[in-house]
Motif scaffolding. Sequence first.
Motif, PDB file in Angstrom:
ATOM      1  N   GLY A  63      54.889  54.614  52.470  1.00  0.00           N
ATOM      2  CA  GLY A  63      55.873  54.160  51.498  1.00  0.00           C
ATOM      3  C   GLY A  63      56.148  52.674  51.598  1.00  0.00           C
ATOM      4  N   ASP A  64      56.588  52.100  50.457  1.00  0.00           N
ATOM      5  CA  ASP A  64      56.886  50.659  50.412  1.00  0.00           C
ATOM      6  C   ASP A  64      58.370  50.354  50.606  1.00  0.00           C
ATOM      7  N   GLY A  65      59.202  51.391  50.762  1.00  0.00           N
ATOM      8  CA  GLY A  65      60.628  51.184  50.959  1.00  0.00           C
ATOM      9  C   GLY A  65      61.396  50.897  49.683  1.00  0.00           C
ATOM     10  N   GLY A  66      60.716  50.917  48.544  1.00  0.00           N
ATOM     11  CA  GLY A  66      61.353  50.616  47.258  1.00  0.00           C
ATOM     12  C   GLY A  66      62.160  51.789  46.723  1.00  0.00           C
ATOM     13  N   ASP A  67      62.819  51.519  45.620  1.00  0.00           N
ATOM     14  CA  ASP A  67      63.599  52.551  44.943  1.00  0.00           C
ATOM     15  C   ASP A  67      63.282  52.486  43.459  1.00  0.00           C
ATOM     16  N   PRO A  68      62.398  53.326  42.938  1.00  0.00           N
ATOM     17  CA  PRO A  68      61.808  54.486  43.605  1.00  0.00           C
ATOM     18  C   PRO A  68      60.690  54.078  44.569  1.00  0.00           C
ATOM     19  N   GLU A  69      60.469  54.929  45.520  1.00  0.00           N
ATOM     20  CA  GLU A  69      59.447  54.690  46.544  1.00  0.00           C
ATOM     21  C   GLU A  69      58.052  54.845  45.945  1.00  0.00           C
ATOM     22  N   THR A  70      57.175  53.915  46.295  1.00  0.00           N
ATOM     23  CA  THR A  70      55.774  53.995  45.914  1.00  0.00           C
ATOM     24  C   THR A  70      54.966  54.163  47.190  1.00  0.00           C
ATOM     25  N   PHE A  71      54.046  55.118  47.188  1.00  0.00           N
ATOM     26  CA  PHE A  71      53.227  55.380  48.363  1.00  0.00           C
ATOM     27  C   PHE A  71      51.814  54.842  48.144  1.00  0.00           C
ATOM     28  N   THR A  72      51.348  54.043  49.110  1.00  0.00           N
ATOM     29  CA  THR A  72      49.986  53.525  49.081  1.00  0.00           C
ATOM     30  C   THR A  72      49.105  54.501  49.837  1.00  0.00           C
ATOM     31  N   SER A  73      48.121  55.048  49.143  1.00  0.00           N
ATOM     32  CA  SER A  73      47.226  56.026  49.748  1.00  0.00           C
ATOM     33  C   SER A  73      46.295  55.342  50.738  1.00  0.00           C
ATOM     34  N   ILE A  74      46.150  55.952  51.901  1.00  0.00           N
ATOM     35  CA  ILE A  74      45.256  55.450  52.939  1.00  0.00           C
ATOM     36  C   ILE A  74      43.882  56.057  52.699  1.00  0.00           C
ATOM     37  N   GLY A  75      42.861  55.207  52.682  1.00  0.00           N
ATOM     38  CA  GLY A  75      41.511  55.658  52.359  1.00  0.00           C
ATOM     39  C   GLY A  75      40.763  56.284  53.518  1.00  0.00           C
ATOM     40  N   GLU A  76      39.765  57.054  53.182  1.00  0.00           N
ATOM     41  CA  GLU A  76      38.803  57.670  54.099  1.00  0.00           C
ATOM     42  C   GLU A  76      39.442  58.483  55.222  1.00  0.00           C
ATOM     43  N   VAL A  77      40.408  59.328  54.854  1.00  0.00           N
ATOM     44  CA  VAL A  77      41.039  60.215  55.831  1.00  0.00           C
ATOM     45  C   VAL A  77      40.006  61.249  56.286  1.00  0.00           C
ATOM     46  N   THR A  78      39.834  61.376  57.599  1.00  0.00           N
ATOM     47  CA  THR A  78      38.900  62.366  58.141  1.00  0.00           C
ATOM     48  C   THR A  78      39.608  63.478  58.898  1.00  0.00           C
ATOM     49  N   GLY A  79      40.853  63.254  59.259  1.00  0.00           N
ATOM     50  CA  GLY A  79      41.597  64.276  59.991  1.00  0.00           C
ATOM     51  C   GLY A  79      43.086  64.039  59.865  1.00  0.00           C
ATOM     52  N   LEU A  80      43.839  65.129  59.833  1.00  0.00           N
ATOM     53  CA  LEU A  80      45.289  65.023  59.713  1.00  0.00           C
ATOM     54  C   LEU A  80      45.934  66.188  60.451  1.00  0.00           C
ATOM     55  N   GLU A  81      46.812  65.864  61.390  1.00  0.00           N
ATOM     56  CA  GLU A  81      47.613  66.877  62.073  1.00  0.00           C
ATOM     57  C   GLU A  81      49.016  66.786  61.514  1.00  0.00           C
TER      58      GLU A  81
END
Length: 140
Positions: A13-31
Amino acid sequence: MATHGKGVTFGIGDGGDPETFTSIGEVTGLELPGLSRELVDVTHHASAAKEWLAQPLIEYGDAVITVNRNPGDATDAALDAAFASPDAANFEITIPAGAQTLTMVFAAVPTGLEKSSPMDAQQTATLTVKVTGAPTETLA
Protein backbone atom coordinates in the motif's frame (compact mmCIF):
# COMPACT_ATOMS: atom_id res chain seq x y z
CA MET A 1 -12.32 -29.52 -4.23
CA ALA A 2 -8.72 -28.39 -3.86
CA THR A 3 -7.37 -25.54 -5.96
CA HIS A 4 -3.85 -24.47 -6.89
CA GLY A 5 -2.21 -21.22 -5.83
CA LYS A 6 -1.31 -20.01 -9.32
CA GLY A 7 -2.36 -16.40 -9.76
CA VAL A 8 -1.70 -15.24 -6.17
CA THR A 9 -0.72 -11.56 -5.98
CA PHE A 10 0.94 -9.46 -3.28
CA GLY A 11 0.71 -5.68 -3.09
CA ILE A 12 2.23 -2.94 -0.96
CA GLY A 13 0.00 0.00 0.00
CA ASP A 14 0.94 3.64 -0.60
CA GLY A 15 -0.68 4.96 2.59
CA GLY A 16 -3.11 7.11 0.59
CA ASP A 17 -6.81 7.60 1.06
CA PRO A 18 -8.06 5.66 -0.78
CA GLU A 19 -5.19 3.22 -0.54
CA THR A 20 -3.55 2.10 -3.77
CA PHE A 21 -1.63 -1.18 -3.78
CA THR A 22 1.40 -1.67 -6.01
CA SER A 23 1.57 -5.28 -7.14
CA ILE A 24 4.90 -7.00 -6.59
CA GLY A 25 6.06 -8.88 -9.68
CA GLU A 26 7.20 -12.47 -10.15
CA VAL A 27 5.82 -13.92 -6.92
CA THR A 28 7.00 -17.53 -6.58
CA GLY A 29 5.87 -18.29 -3.05
CA LEU A 30 3.59 -16.87 -0.39
CA GLU A 31 3.00 -17.96 3.19
CA LEU A 32 -0.16 -16.50 4.67
CA PRO A 33 -0.24 -15.25 8.25
CA GLY A 34 -0.97 -18.04 10.70
CA LEU A 35 -3.11 -17.76 13.82
CA SER A 36 -1.95 -18.37 17.36
CA ARG A 37 -3.03 -17.65 20.89
CA GLU A 38 -1.01 -17.51 24.09
CA LEU A 39 -1.92 -19.76 26.98
CA VAL A 40 -1.50 -18.93 30.66
CA ASP A 41 -0.61 -21.71 33.08
CA VAL A 42 -3.23 -21.50 35.85
CA THR A 43 -2.26 -24.77 37.51
CA HIS A 44 -2.38 -24.59 41.30
CA HIS A 45 -1.47 -26.89 44.19
CA ALA A 46 -4.91 -28.54 44.24
CA SER A 47 -4.89 -29.22 40.46
CA ALA A 48 -5.06 -32.87 39.40
CA ALA A 49 -3.29 -32.00 36.12
CA LYS A 50 -2.01 -28.97 34.20
CA GLU A 51 -4.67 -26.30 33.67
CA TRP A 52 -4.54 -23.63 30.97
CA LEU A 53 -6.40 -20.41 30.29
CA ALA A 54 -6.47 -19.09 26.72
CA GLN A 55 -5.67 -15.44 26.18
CA PRO A 56 -8.56 -13.72 24.38
CA LEU A 57 -6.34 -11.99 21.80
CA ILE A 58 -5.45 -13.78 18.59
CA GLU A 59 -2.01 -13.21 17.13
CA TYR A 60 -1.79 -13.15 13.36
CA GLY A 61 1.72 -14.30 12.58
CA ASP A 62 4.01 -13.53 9.67
CA ALA A 63 3.34 -13.30 5.97
CA VAL A 64 6.31 -14.33 3.83
CA ILE A 65 6.60 -13.52 0.13
CA THR A 66 9.30 -14.86 -2.16
CA VAL A 67 9.91 -13.40 -5.61
CA ASN A 68 12.28 -13.83 -8.52
CA ARG A 69 14.79 -11.02 -8.01
CA ASN A 70 15.99 -8.73 -10.75
CA PRO A 71 18.46 -6.40 -8.99
CA GLY A 72 17.54 -2.75 -9.37
CA ASP A 73 14.09 -3.28 -10.91
CA ALA A 74 10.80 -1.88 -9.54
CA THR A 75 10.08 -4.98 -7.43
CA ASP A 76 13.55 -4.91 -5.89
CA ALA A 77 13.13 -1.20 -5.08
CA ALA A 78 9.62 -1.72 -3.63
CA LEU A 79 10.83 -4.50 -1.31
CA ASP A 80 13.79 -2.35 -0.19
CA ALA A 81 11.49 0.62 0.50
CA ALA A 82 9.00 -1.53 2.42
CA PHE A 83 11.74 -2.87 4.65
CA ALA A 84 13.45 0.50 5.13
CA SER A 85 10.45 1.94 6.98
CA PRO A 86 10.09 0.91 10.64
CA ASP A 87 6.40 1.82 10.50
CA ALA A 88 3.51 -0.52 9.75
CA ALA A 89 2.26 -0.40 6.17
CA ASN A 90 -0.77 -1.96 4.51
CA PHE A 91 -0.38 -5.05 2.38
CA GLU A 92 -2.80 -6.88 0.10
CA ILE A 93 -2.87 -10.52 -0.91
CA THR A 94 -5.25 -11.87 -3.55
CA ILE A 95 -5.85 -15.59 -3.93
CA PRO A 96 -7.83 -17.27 -6.70
CA ALA A 97 -10.83 -19.12 -5.25
CA GLY A 98 -12.53 -20.83 -8.16
CA ALA A 99 -14.59 -18.23 -10.01
CA GLN A 100 -13.99 -15.73 -7.20
CA THR A 101 -11.00 -14.04 -5.58
CA LEU A 102 -10.19 -13.88 -1.87
CA THR A 103 -8.63 -10.53 -0.95
CA MET A 104 -6.81 -10.15 2.37
CA VAL A 105 -5.72 -6.67 3.50
CA PHE A 106 -3.65 -6.15 6.64
CA ALA A 107 -1.25 -3.80 8.37
CA ALA A 108 2.18 -5.25 9.04
CA VAL A 109 5.71 -4.32 10.07
CA PRO A 110 8.54 -5.66 7.88
CA THR A 111 10.84 -7.86 9.98
CA GLY A 112 13.09 -9.48 7.40
CA LEU A 113 14.42 -9.07 3.87
CA GLU A 114 16.70 -11.72 2.45
CA LYS A 115 18.24 -11.77 -1.00
CA SER A 116 19.87 -14.74 -2.66
CA SER A 117 22.13 -14.98 -5.72
CA PRO A 118 22.95 -18.66 -6.20
CA MET A 119 25.32 -19.67 -8.97
CA ASP A 120 23.03 -22.31 -10.47
CA ALA A 121 19.50 -20.92 -10.00
CA GLN A 122 17.50 -17.71 -10.23
CA GLN A 123 18.09 -14.86 -7.80
CA THR A 124 15.36 -14.50 -5.18
CA ALA A 125 14.21 -12.06 -2.53
CA THR A 126 12.09 -12.94 0.50
CA LEU A 127 10.20 -10.32 2.53
CA THR A 128 8.80 -11.25 5.95
CA VAL A 129 6.18 -9.01 7.59
CA LYS A 130 4.57 -9.30 11.04
CA VAL A 131 0.82 -8.63 10.97
CA THR A 132 -0.41 -6.04 13.45
CA GLY A 133 -4.14 -6.04 14.18
CA ALA A 134 -6.67 -8.20 12.38
CA PRO A 135 -6.70 -8.67 8.60
CA THR A 136 -9.86 -8.10 6.62
CA GLU A 137 -10.91 -10.72 4.09
CA THR A 138 -13.31 -10.27 1.20
CA LEU A 139 -14.49 -12.95 -1.22
CA ALA A 140 -15.81 -11.52 -4.48
